[in-house]
Scaffold this active site. Structure first.
Site, short mmCIF file in Angstrom:
data_model
loop_
_atom_site.label_atom_id
_atom_site.label_comp_id
_atom_site.label_asym_id
_atom_site.label_seq_id
_atom_site.Cartn_x
_atom_site.Cartn_y
_atom_site.Cartn_z
N ILE A 1 41.80 37.36 33.97
CA ILE A 1 42.24 36.25 33.12
C ILE A 1 41.14 35.20 32.96
O ILE A 1 41.39 34.08 32.52
CB ILE A 1 43.53 35.60 33.66
CG1 ILE A 1 43.34 35.02 35.07
CG2 ILE A 1 44.66 36.60 33.67
CD1 ILE A 1 44.53 34.17 35.50
N LEU B 1 32.80 36.44 47.45
CA LEU B 1 32.34 37.68 46.82
C LEU B 1 31.25 37.42 45.79
O LEU B 1 30.35 38.23 45.60
CB LEU B 1 33.53 38.40 46.17
CG LEU B 1 34.68 38.76 47.11
CD1 LEU B 1 35.88 39.28 46.32
CD2 LEU B 1 34.24 39.78 48.15
N GLN C 1 35.90 29.08 39.68
CA GLN C 1 37.33 28.94 39.95
C GLN C 1 37.66 27.57 40.52
O GLN C 1 38.62 26.93 40.11
CB GLN C 1 37.79 30.03 40.93
CG GLN C 1 37.92 31.39 40.28
CD GLN C 1 38.84 31.32 39.09
OE1 GLN C 1 40.03 31.09 39.25
NE2 GLN C 1 38.30 31.48 37.92
N GLU D 1 43.63 29.34 43.00
CA GLU D 1 44.51 28.19 42.81
C GLU D 1 44.13 27.00 43.69
O GLU D 1 44.59 25.89 43.48
CB GLU D 1 45.96 28.60 43.13
CG GLU D 1 46.48 29.69 42.22
CD GLU D 1 47.77 30.30 42.74
OE1 GLU D 1 47.73 30.94 43.81
OE2 GLU D 1 48.81 30.17 42.09
MO1 MOS Z 1 49.08 31.83 38.76
S1 MOS Z 1 50.66 30.55 38.67
O1 MOS Z 1 48.77 32.28 40.23
O2 MOS Z 1 48.97 32.84 37.52
#
Ligand code: MOS
Length: 733
Positions: free
Chosen positions: A463, A630, A638, A704
């Site tokens: 993503i 990694l 991120q 996250e």
């Molecule tokens: Mo997320 S809410 O870990 O896609």
């Protein structure tokens, strides 16, 4: 030859994204780029009321418009089967089920035409008459339906009321967070095509395997007859975990018309159709000794869900493990409202919960006169508090120390409103984060071909996090190949099954599966050469060789060895393929340690204009323990990206719901404020962890982590700058 070599050459290196070039040159095919001959285009008609019943829906005018092929409403749409329950909860209502409306923006019809423009034009010609009910739109509406302990995560240890009564200091406050929207840059799109009872769906999903199950279940076809493709996705942040109604409607339209159908959500529909982070109201009571030892912690959180829907927003789920506190109660509630159903959004629940908890800790430090960092160190959870077991790894203390050092925390004047630079009040705040990642079993196939290249295949999707790149790195490292010799094919449910790209868990499971697949591939090569009189490695054992430069070589004498291509050529094979599986959860069972998540300390500096109230963030330092890193480039991306998202949540972002109509009032990127470049300061990310012994390859998920704690660090800095305590997000002028 097992595990990673201590002198890893590719893994852990800042390798550029291997998907970067196709993305910036237009070669990457996103779901909205897919085209089929004879394809039709769908447009949505959305409810203009928040609650009620459709009394009349007139489609004649739309049907007569140029190019229109069909208009589907609840009156002519065939019934579907209910979708499956999943990690995300019970199945959502399927679209066009009946005449009832439960939120503004609910899809009440879908118009299909030969062009997208004609479909959109005709969608405006569908006339809907409603019988309206009074909607419930307020989180604190006493008449709204409440679910207690909706996720089964409520927890209790010790005796909180007694401990609060015995504490030297008690601090009890209410915190609020606003709804915010995911706003991925790529509009969500679905292209569906049925042929011979088989379905192919190109869908903007973070979880292709779940999407496949949803379509198979709802349309009553075997899962093997459904293929979901998403090689590239323009961001998701959790909005792509659930299969949303628009995707189901596209598949339905394609089936009804007998031709491929494409639907691309408009930007306003991105605010109503794929969920948002729900608003929360929370209460935190802390009890402590005079010298700052936590005695009691009571945390209650309430989030919203759609009427007759479910969304997992476990606000307090991180609280029980956050501090070494003997008496803790955590409670969650879910209130059903006539608003679009929320969706998981990057560290769902935990982000809002950590704002309240880490703000409350800052307040306690100020009441006690103990430095906020020192207060956290005094209450550091040296063992996993709910179980009393050791953590598999825990670098939180190192995060605090390294972050404080880099930030210059110790130079801070502890007095609020004591530091100024002209008309700007300057403040520094910090907060800590203990974050569990969520993972599930993953499979990946690895093939090594005669030309010395390798392919990794899995139904995982990227993503934007770096999944392609770390997949190539792990395979390259373990096979002794250059990264440019490894191709990664993902985002296709015909490939070995993978879990969601979400919950910070995919990297760990995916790379673990690749590692296992590579070991099997190498073991097969060793079986091929074992009795091969032409092989210099004949009679050698697996543990005597290393993979390097596209060859298998004797560990003790690298001059003895041969290439993969030579072995395959002699045996008349084009390639060797093996599928590996990794279940990152399994080592924990029966173990006497608790599988640790990642940890972070966030430090923020703000400048608040004394007369205008403008808040600017001038510096952020993120110190992170994510185990083995990694790829420091994608890992930093991120964390920094999540910090930017957190700055948005702290200062700018709020999805506006009209309090009477339930309509989203700012559903464009002009009206919904996200941080822009000028809002984003220097973000300094440092990694301090060590490889986690329980995690495959030692890595802990971090997708996250940059979001939790950061809003509190900003709020705490605002307090330090101004002496005014923000207890609600976003922090306004
Ligand atoms: Mo997320 S809410 O870990 O896609």
């Amino acid at each position: 030859m097992t595990g990673l070599p201590p002198d890893a050459e590719v893994l852990g290196e800042p390798v550029d994204r291997i998907d970067g070039r196709p993305k910036v040159t237009g070669g990457a095919r996103y779901p909205s780029d897919v085209h089929y001959p004879g394809m039709a285009y769908a447009a949505l008609v959305q409810s203009a009321v928040a609650a009620g019943t459709i009394r009349r829906i007139e489609t004649a005018e739309a049907l007569a418009a140029p190019g229109v092929l069909a208009v589907l409403t609840h009156e002519n749409a065939p019934p579907l089967a209910d979708g499956p329950a999943s990690l995300l909860g019970p199945p959502p209502r399927y679209p066009l089920r009946d005449a009832r409306v439960v939120h503004h923006g609910q899809h009440v019809a879908v118009v299909v035409a030969d062009t997208a423009e004609r479909a959109r034009t005709a969608a405006r010609l569908v006339r809907v008459a409603y019988e309206e009910d009074a909607p419930r739109l307020d989180l604190e509406d006493p008449g709204a339906a409440v679910t207690v302990d909706p996720y089964g995560t409520d927890s209790e240890r010790g005796d909180v009321p007694a401990a609060l009564a015995a504490a030297d200091v008690v601090h009890d406050e209410t915190f609020r967070t606003a709804p915010v929207s995911h706003c991925p840059i790529g509009p969500f799109a679905t292209v569906a095509r049925w042929a011979d009872g088989r379905l192919v769906v190109h869908d903007a999903t973070q979880w292709p395997m779940l999407a496949r199950t949803v379509f198979a279940t709802m349309f009553s076809v075997p899962e093997e007859h459904v293929r979901v493709l998403v090689p590239y996705l323009g961001g998701g942040f959790g909005a792509g975990l659930r299969t949303s109604p628009h995707s189901v409607l596209t598949v339905l339209a394609a089936r009804e018309l007998g031709r491929p159908v494409k639907l691309v959500l408009t930007r306003p529909q991105m605010f109503t159709s794929i969920g948002h982070r729900p608003p929360t109201v929370q209460r935190i009571a802390l009890g402590a000794t005079r010298d700052g030892r936590l005695l009691a912690l009571h945390h209650e959180g309430t989030a919203t869900t759609g009427a007759e829907e479910f969304n997992a927003e476990p606000i307090t789920s991180g609280t029980a493990a956050a501090y070494a506190c003997p008496n803790v109660v955590t409670r969650d509630r879910l209130v059903a409202l006539n608003l679009p159903n929320p969706a998981a959004m990057r560290a769902p629940g935990h982000t809002e919960g950590s704002f309240a908890l880490e703000s409350a800790m800052d307040e306690l430090s100020s009441v006690l006169g103990v430095d906020p960092l020192e207060l956290r160190l005094r209450n550091l959870a040296e063992v996993h508090p709910p179980s009393g077991l050791p953590w598999s790894s825990n670098g939180l203390r190192a995060c605090y120390e390294a972050g404080a050092e880099r930030f210059g925390w110790r130079d801070r004047d502890p007095m609020p409103r004591a530091t100024r630079d002209g008309e700007w009040l300057v403040g520094q705040g910090m907060a800590g984060s203990t974050y569990a990642w969520w993972s599930a079993p993953c499979r990946a196939a690895v093939a090594v071909a005669r030309d010395g290249t390798a392919v990794v295949r899995s139904a995982a999707t990227d993503i934007g996090t770096g999944t392609y790149t770390i997949g190539a790195q792990v395979a390259a490292e373990l096979l002794g190949l250059g990264v440019d010799r490894v191709r990664v094919e993902i985002g296709d449910t015909d490939l070995p099954p993978a879990p969601q790209s979400g919950g910070s868990g995919l990297a760990v499971a995916f790379t673990g599966a690749i590692e296992e697949a590579v070991h099997q591939v190498l073991a097969r090569f060793m079986r091929m050469v074992r009795d091969d009189p032409h092989s210099p490695l004949r009679g050698r054992r697996y543990d005597e060789v290393v993979a390097a430069d596209g060859c298998l070589r004797l560990a003790g004498d690298p001059s003895v060895g041969e290439s993969y291509g030579e072995i395959l050529g002699r045996h008349g094979l084009d390639d060797v393929t093996a599928t590996g599986e990794c279940d990152p959860r399994s080592p924990q069972e029966g173990a006497d340690v608790v599988r640790a998540g990642a940890f972070a300390a966030q430090f923020a500096e703000v400048r608040v204009h004394e007369r205008l109230g403008v808040v600017r963030v001038s510096r952020v330092v993120s110190a992170v323990d994510a185990g083995r890193v990694l790829n420091p480039t994608t890992a930093r991306g991120q964390i920094a990206g999540a910090v930017v998202m957190a700055l948005g949540m702290a200062l700018f972002e709020e999805t506006g719901f009209d309090p009477r109509l339930g309509r989203v009032t700012n559903a464009t990127l002009a009206d919904y404020l996200v941080p822009v470049h000028a809002d984003v300061p220097d973000i300094d990310v440092l990694f301090v962890g060590r490889p986690d012994p329980l995690a495959p390859l030692g890595a802990k998920g971090l997708g996250e982590l940059g979001l939790t704690a950061t809003p509190a660090a900003v709020a705490n800095a605002v307090f330090h700058a101004t002496g005014v305590r923000p207890r609600a997000l976003p922090i306004r002028l």
